[in-house]
Design a protein around this motif. Structure first.
Motif, PDB file in Angstrom:
ATOM      1  N   MET B   1       0.740  -1.081   0.141  1.00  0.00           N
ATOM      2  CA  MET B   1      -0.187   0.482  -0.025  1.00  0.00           C
ATOM      3  C   MET B   1       1.056   1.062  -0.657  1.00  0.00           C
ATOM      4  SD  MET B   1      -2.913  -0.783   2.780  1.00  0.00           S
ATOM      5  CE  MET B   1      -3.201  -1.828   2.809  1.00  0.00           C
ATOM      6  N   GLU B 422      -2.518  -3.262   8.835  1.00  0.00           N
ATOM      7  CA  GLU B 422      -2.280  -3.572   7.342  1.00  0.00           C
ATOM      8  C   GLU B 422      -3.496  -5.214   7.407  1.00  0.00           C
ATOM      9  OE1 GLU B 422       1.081  -4.680   5.856  1.00  0.00           O
ATOM     10  OE2 GLU B 422       0.577  -2.390   4.314  1.00  0.00           O
ATOM     11  N   ASP B 423      -3.406  -5.603   7.871  1.00  0.00           N
ATOM     12  CA  ASP B 423      -4.057  -7.147   7.591  1.00  0.00           C
ATOM     13  C   ASP B 423      -5.345  -6.931   7.901  1.00  0.00           C
ATOM     14  OD1 ASP B 423      -1.841  -8.873   7.669  1.00  0.00           O
ATOM     15  OD2 ASP B 423      -1.181  -8.683   9.453  1.00  0.00           O
ATOM     16  N   GLN B 424      -5.924  -6.006   8.395  1.00  0.00           N
ATOM     17  CA  GLN B 424      -7.966  -5.598   8.770  1.00  0.00           C
ATOM     18  C   GLN B 424      -7.907  -5.940   7.546  1.00  0.00           C
ATOM     19  OE1 GLN B 424      -7.953  -3.637  12.193  1.00  0.00           O
ATOM     20  NE2 GLN B 424      -9.332  -5.266  13.201  1.00  0.00           N
ATOM     21  N   PHE B 426      -5.771  -6.021   5.080  1.00  0.00           N
ATOM     22  CA  PHE B 426      -6.239  -6.913   3.276  1.00  0.00           C
ATOM     23  C   PHE B 426      -7.098  -8.130   3.592  1.00  0.00           C
ATOM     24  CE2 PHE B 426      -3.362 -10.964   2.603  1.00  0.00           C
ATOM     25  CZ  PHE B 426      -4.177 -10.485   0.762  1.00  0.00           C
ATOM     26  N   TYR B 427      -7.353  -8.656   4.449  1.00  0.00           N
ATOM     27  CA  TYR B 427      -8.086  -9.687   4.944  1.00  0.00           C
ATOM     28  C   TYR B 427      -9.925  -9.549   3.851  1.00  0.00           C
ATOM     29  CZ  TYR B 427     -11.072 -12.900   6.913  1.00  0.00           C
ATOM     30  OH  TYR B 427     -11.888 -13.761   7.934  1.00  0.00           O
ATOM     31  N   LEU B 428     -10.436  -7.470   4.202  1.00  0.00           N
ATOM     32  CA  LEU B 428     -11.478  -7.420   3.547  1.00  0.00           C
ATOM     33  C   LEU B 428     -11.339  -7.302   2.000  1.00  0.00           C
ATOM     34  CD1 LEU B 428     -12.466  -4.691   6.287  1.00  0.00           C
ATOM     35  CD2 LEU B 428     -13.428  -7.389   5.768  1.00  0.00           C
ATOM     36  N   LYS B 429     -10.397  -7.212   2.054  1.00  0.00           N
ATOM     37  CA  LYS B 429     -10.297  -6.598   0.759  1.00  0.00           C
ATOM     38  C   LYS B 429      -9.764  -7.691  -0.504  1.00  0.00           C
ATOM     39  CE  LYS B 429      -6.994  -3.440  -1.449  1.00  0.00           C
ATOM     40  NZ  LYS B 429      -5.707  -2.400  -1.059  1.00  0.00           N
ATOM     41  N   SER B 430      -9.337  -9.010   0.518  1.00  0.00           N
ATOM     42  CA  SER B 430      -9.119  -9.873  -0.185  1.00  0.00           C
ATOM     43  C   SER B 430     -10.787 -10.545  -0.605  1.00  0.00           C
ATOM     44  CB  SER B 430      -8.368 -11.310   0.532  1.00  0.00           C
ATOM     45  OG  SER B 430      -9.597 -11.967   1.660  1.00  0.00           O
ATOM     46  N   ARG B 431     -11.675  -9.996   0.741  1.00  0.00           N
ATOM     47  CA  ARG B 431     -13.115 -10.921  -0.247  1.00  0.00           C
ATOM     48  C   ARG B 431     -13.865 -10.129  -1.058  1.00  0.00           C
ATOM     49  NH1 ARG B 431     -11.175 -14.641   1.838  1.00  0.00           N
ATOM     50  NH2 ARG B 431     -10.949 -15.253   4.124  1.00  0.00           N
ATOM     51  N   GLY B 432     -13.277  -8.927  -1.984  1.00  0.00           N
ATOM     52  CA  GLY B 432     -13.816  -8.479  -2.475  1.00  0.00           C
ATOM     53  C   GLY B 432     -14.103  -7.039  -3.322  1.00  0.00           C
ATOM     54  N   LEU B 433     -13.900  -6.312  -1.220  1.00  0.00           N
ATOM     55  CA  LEU B 433     -13.986  -4.947  -0.751  1.00  0.00           C
ATOM     56  C   LEU B 433     -12.939  -4.401  -1.490  1.00  0.00           C
ATOM     57  CD1 LEU B 433     -15.470  -5.742   2.781  1.00  0.00           C
ATOM     58  CD2 LEU B 433     -16.552  -5.291   0.171  1.00  0.00           C
ATOM     59  N   SER B 434     -13.564  -2.887  -1.532  1.00  0.00           N
ATOM     60  CA  SER B 434     -12.638  -1.646  -1.665  1.00  0.00           C
ATOM     61  C   SER B 434     -12.038  -1.155  -1.703  1.00  0.00           C
ATOM     62  CB  SER B 434     -13.339  -0.701  -3.100  1.00  0.00           C
ATOM     63  OG  SER B 434     -14.496  -0.188  -1.719  1.00  0.00           O
ATOM     64  N   GLU B 435     -10.817  -1.002  -1.152  1.00  0.00           N
ATOM     65  CA  GLU B 435      -9.894  -0.196   0.256  1.00  0.00           C
ATOM     66  C   GLU B 435     -10.264   1.163   1.114  1.00  0.00           C
ATOM     67  OE1 GLU B 435      -6.216   0.429   0.145  1.00  0.00           O
ATOM     68  OE2 GLU B 435      -5.529   1.989   1.401  1.00  0.00           O
ATOM     69  N   VAL B 442     -14.357  -0.477   9.155  1.00  0.00           N
ATOM     70  CA  VAL B 442     -13.450  -1.402   9.679  1.00  0.00           C
ATOM     71  C   VAL B 442     -14.051   0.088  11.627  1.00  0.00           C
ATOM     72  CG1 VAL B 442     -11.724  -0.823  11.015  1.00  0.00           C
ATOM     73  CG2 VAL B 442     -11.460  -2.650   9.047  1.00  0.00           C
TER      74      VAL B 442
END
Lengths: 258, 475
Positions: B1, B422-424, B426-435, B442
Motif C-alpha cells: 500500500m 494492514e492485515d484487517q 487486506f483481509y476485507l480486500k481479499s473478499r472483494g471489498l475496495s480499500e 472497520v
C-alpha cells in the motif's frame, strides 16, 4: 491454449518480504477441476505463497508470473483478484469488531458477484443453509466477524465465506491446523461441497490427516522456497497403497506431520 | 500500500460561501457592542443586564490552558460578534430565497412544502435564526420550538426561569463570553406529559468572514415529557480560523427524557492545518427531577480545535445520564473532548461510550470525569473509551478522572487503543471489498455502539461523513 490448460499457473515466482527472499522460483500448474496439495516444513514459504497469490502488500514479487484464466493476477489488486474468483482461506483470520458476519458476507458477496446482487431475504436463506451444513449455531451470523471466535470457529468461518463467495479457485492455508477431528470433517465437507469440474483447489498443509478427507489429484513438496518434488495420479495411487511415510523418509519428518 | 498515509481528500462539500448583504457590527468587543446586539434583538432590560454581568466577569478570567491542545491565542478584538443577513421583507414568516437556497444545498429544506418529514428544523445563519419548520404541529401540543431570541421576546418568564441555571455565566471562560455575546440558537419547551411527535433539530451555519458564532440553546422538558433533539453544523472553507463558542443547557424534570444528538462538521482547515473553526463548547444537562434521563450523542468530525465536554448532573434520585461519542480527527485537527458525569442523587446511573478515531497528524484526546458526591448512594457508572489509530503519525490520549466520595458506588472503566491494521484491510480486500469500503467497514464497526444511538437517517449521514473524512487515510 484452452482454459483447462491454463486455469491456474504459477511460473518462476520469486517473492520477498522486508528484503528477505522467501520464494525462489516456484512453478505450479493446476487445471480446472483439480485439487492439489502443497506440503512442506515450517518456514518453507507455504504461507508466503498463499499471501502472494492473494496480493498481500507485505510481500514483493521480484520475478515470475501468476496466471488465472488468462489474467495476469499480479497486476490486480486483492479485491480484483477476489472479484475474478480467487479465494484464500486464511491461516490466521483477523477480527473485525462491530461488523456482523451477516453484514460482512452480504457486502463481500455483492462485491464479488455484482450481477447476482440478491435480496437480503434470499441471501439470508442461503446463508442459513450453509451454516447448517457446516454445523454451526444460527447465532453465528449476528456475531462480530471473528471477534472472540475460537480457533475452530474461525476456520469454519473461512469455509463459510468460501461457500458464500463461490470462488473458482481457492487456496487453503493450513486450514486444518489446530482443528480436532470433528471440526476437520466439517471443514472437509464444506470444501468437498464446492469441489467439482468448475473449481480448482490448492490445499496447503502440514498434516497428513486432512488428505484423507480432501483427496488431492497432485502433490507438491515445497522446501526453502522451491518445489522440490511433484507428482500426479500415479503418486496418489502409490500413497493410497503405501501411505505417506516415504515422503517423510525422503524429505524429512517436518514436511508432513503424521 | 502507498506510504502517503496523510493524503486525505480535501473535499469539504459544505465549504461554499453565500453572497448576501449583511447587517454587521464592527469587529471588537466592549460593552457598547453588547448593547448593540441586545438592542438589535429587541431584548428586555434584564437580558442586557445579564449579558453585561457576564462580560464583566469574563474580563477578569484567564483563557483555560489545561486542554491537550496547541493553538495561537485568539484575538477577541479581531472578531465580529454580530452578523445577520439583511431582511428583505418585514413578514417574519417569509424566508429569504437566497438563504432558503443555502440551506437547501446543505440538505435542509426550509419551505413548508418540502420540509423534512419527521423533523422540525430551526435554521441559524451566522447570528440569527432564519426559519423554523413544523410550527403548527408543535403548537397544537403546546410545544414551544423557536429561536432563543424569539423566546426571550415572546416567553420571557420561561427563559428567565431557566437560562443560566445549568451553565451559569460564571461557569468558565467560554461560557462567560457566550453569555455576554450570544446571538442565536434554539429554545425548546416540552410541556408536562407531552411526547414530542417529531425530532427537533437546529442547523447552524457560519457564513460571514471573521465572525464568531455564539449559539445558545436551552431545552426544558417538563414532568413526564420526551424530546429528541438533533444538531448539525457546517461553515465555509476559509484559510483563517473562526471562533464558535456555544452553550447548550438541558433541563429534565421528573420522569422527563431528553436525547440530544450532534453531528458536528465545521470546517476543519486544510491538510496543512490552515484555517478551520475553533470550537469551544459548554454543553450540560441537568436531571433536575427524579427518574429523569438525559443522553448526549455526538459525532465530532470537523473543527480545527474541539474543546467540548457534554455533561450530565444527576440530581434527581434514580436519574440517568449517558454520553456516546465518536470523535474523528484527520490532517492536523486537534480534539480534546469527553464528558462529566456528576452523581448527586441516589441510585443514579451513568454510561460513557467514547470512540476516538485519529488519522493523519491529528491529536485526539478523551477527557472525562465521573464524580460521586458523599450523599449519593448506590450510584453506578460504566465507561468505555476506545481509540483507533490510522497511520503512524497521529496520536490518541485518554484522561479519565474518577472522584468517588461514596463507598457504595460501582464504577467501571475500560479503555483500549487499537490500530487499523494492514492485515484487517487486506483481509476485507481479499473478499472483494475496495480499500475505501474496507476502511469504512472497520471504522463503522468500531463506532457502531455510538451510531446505533442516533436516529436512523442521522446515523446514515454520520456514517457517510466518516467515510468521506477518512477516504485515502490508510497507509
Amino acid at each position: 491454449m484452452s482454459d483447462t490448460q491454463t486455469y491456474f499457473e504459477i511460473r518462476n515466482l520469486h517473492a520477498e518480504t522486508e528484503g528477505i527472499p522467501i520464494l525462489k522460483g516456484v512453478d505450479l500448474s493446476i487445471k480446472q477441476g483439480e485439487t492439489h496439495a502443497l506440503m512442506g516444513p515450517n518456514g518453507s514459504g507455504k504461507s508466503t505463497l498463499a499471501n502472494v497469490i492473494m496480493g498481500h502488500p507485505a510481500y514483493e514479487v521480484t520475478d515470475g508470473e501468476i496466471i488465472f484464466m488468462g489474467q495476469n493476477v499480479l497486476e490486480l489488486d486483492p479485491e480484483e483478484r477476489a472479484q475474478a474468483g480467487l479465494f484464500l482461506a486464511f491461516q490466521y483470520p483477523v477480527a473485525i469488531p462491530g461488523v456482523s458476519v451477516a453484514k460482512f458476507l452480504k457486502s463481500a458477496h455483492d462485491a464479488c458477484h455484482p450481477e447476482l446482487k440478491s435480496k437480503s431475504s434470499e441471501f439470508l436463506k442461503e446463508l442459513r443453509e450453509n451454516i447448517k451444513y457446516l454445523e454451526v449455531d444460527d447465532s453465528f451470523i449476528n456475531r462480530y466477524l471473528n471477534d472472540g471466535f475460537s480457533g475452530g470457529e474461525k476456520k469454519r468461518m473461512e469455509i463459510l465465506q468460501m461457500l458464500t463467495l463461490k470462488p473458482k479457485f481457492a487456496v487453503m492455508d493450513e486450514t486444518d491446523s489446530g482443528l480436532d477431528i470433528d471440526a476437520l470433517k466439517v471443514v472437509s465437507k464444506g470444501v468437498n461441497k464446492l469441489a467439482g469440474p468448475n473449481f480448482g483447489l490448492l490445499v496447503i498443509t502440514h498434516y497428513e490427516r486432512i488428505l484423507r478427507y480432501i483427496h488431492p489429484d497432485h502433490l507438491h513438496i515445497l522446501i526453502e522456497g522451491k518445489i522440490v518434488h511433484s507428482g500426479g495420479p500415479e503418486l496418489v495411487k502409490k500413497l493410497e497403497e503405501s501411505g505417506y511415510d516415504w515422503v517423510r523418509e525422503q524429505f524429512g519428518q517436518e514436511v508432513l506431520v503424521g | 500500500m502507498s506510504s502517503d498515509s496523510t493524503a486525505i481528500l480535501d473535499d469539504y462539500k459544505y465549504g461554499f460561501y453565500t453572497e448576501i448583504e449583511t447587517d454587521s457590527v464592527p469587529k471588537g468587543l466592549n460593552e457598547d457592542v453588547i448593547r448593540i446586539i441586545s438592542a438589535k434583538k429587541e431584548e428586555p432590560e434584564w437580558m442586557l443586564e445579564w449579558r453585561l454581568k457576564a462580560y464583566r466577569w469574563w474580563l477578569k478570567q484567564q483563557e483555560p490552558k489545561w486542554a491537550h491542545l496547541d493553538y495561537p491565542p485568539v484575538d477577541f478584538q479581531d472578531i465580529c460578534y454580530y452578523s445577520a443577513p439583511k431582511k428583505k421583507s418585514d413578514n417574519p414568516d417569509e424566508i429569504d430565497e437566497e438563504l432558503a437556497a443555502t440551506f437547501e444545498k446543505l440538505g435542509i429544506p426550509l419551505h413548508e412544502r418540502d420540509r423534512l418529514a419527521g423533523v422540525a428544523v430551526d435554521a441559524v445563519f451566522d447570528s440569527v435564526s432564519v426559519g423554523t419548520t413544523h410550527r403548527e404541529l408543535l403548537a397544537e401540543k403546546g410545544i414551544i420550538f423557536c429561536s432563543i431570541s424569539e423566546a426571550i421576546r415572546e416567553h420571557p418568564e420561561l427563559v428567565k426561569k431557566y437560562l443560566g441555571t445549568v451553565v451559569p455565566y460564571t461557569d468558565n471562560y467560554y461560557a462567560s463570553l457566550n453569555s455576554a455575546v450570544f446571538t442565536d440558537g434554539s429554545f425548546c419547551y416540552i410541556p408536562k406529559g407531552v411526547r414530542c411527535p417529531v425530532d427537533l433539530s437546529t442547523y447552524f451555519r457560519i457564513n460571514a468572514l471573521d465572525t464568531g458564532q455564539f449559539e445558545r440553546t436551552l431545552i426544558v422538558a417538563e414532568d413526564s415529557s420526551y424530546v429528541s433533539y438533533l444538531e448539525g453544523c457546517t461553515a465555509p472553507s476559509r484559510d483563517r480560523n473562526q471562533l464558535h463558542a456555544a452553550v447548550v443547557e438541558l433541563i429534565a424534570l421528573d420522569k422527563a427524557e431528553i436525547k440530544y444528538a450532534t453531528v458536528q462538521n465545521w470546517y476543519a482547515g486544510d491538510k496543512e492545518g490552515k484555517g478551520g473553526i475553533y470550537n469551544f463548547v459548554t454543553k450540560r444537562g441537568h436531571c433536575r427531577g427524579q427518574n429523569s434521563k438525559i443522553s448526549w450523542t455526538q459525532v465530532e468530525a470537523g473543527s480545527a480545535i474541539t474543546w467540548k465536554y457534554p455533561s450530565v448532573i444527576m440530581e434527581g434520585d434514580n436519574s440517568s445520564g449517558a454520553f456516546y461519542s465518536v470523535a474523528v480527527t484527520t490532517n492536523k485537527m486537534q480534539a480534546d473532548t469527553g464528558t462529566k458525569m456528576v452523581h448527586i442523587g441516589n441510585n443514579t446511573k451513568s454510561t460513557i461510550v467514547s470512540k476516538g478515531i485519529s488519522a493523519g497528524k491529528s491529536v485526539n484526546s478523551y477527557r472525562g470525569l465521573v464524580q460521586v458526591l458523599p450523599d449519593a448512594a448506590n450510584c453506578r457508572n460504566y465507561s468505555n473509551c476506545d481509540s483507533m489509530l490510522i497511520g503512524g503519525e497521529c496520536s490518541a490520549n485518554t484522561f479519565p478522572y474518577i472522584e468517588s466520595e461514596n463507598s457504595s458506588a460501582v464504577i467501571e472503566h475500560e479503555a483500549t487503543t487499537s490500530r487499523v491494521s494492514e492485515d484487517q484491510i487486506f483481509y476485507l480486500k481479499s473478499r472483494g471489498l475496495s480499500e475505501e469500503d474496507a476502511i469504512s467497514m472497520v471504522v463503522n464497526g468500531f463506532a457502531r455502539e455510538v451510531f446505533k444511538q442516533l436516529p436512523l437517517e442521522f446515523s446514515v449521514e454520520a456514517i457517510k461523513l466518516l467515510e468521506m473524512k477518512l477516504e485515502g487515510s490508510i497507509g
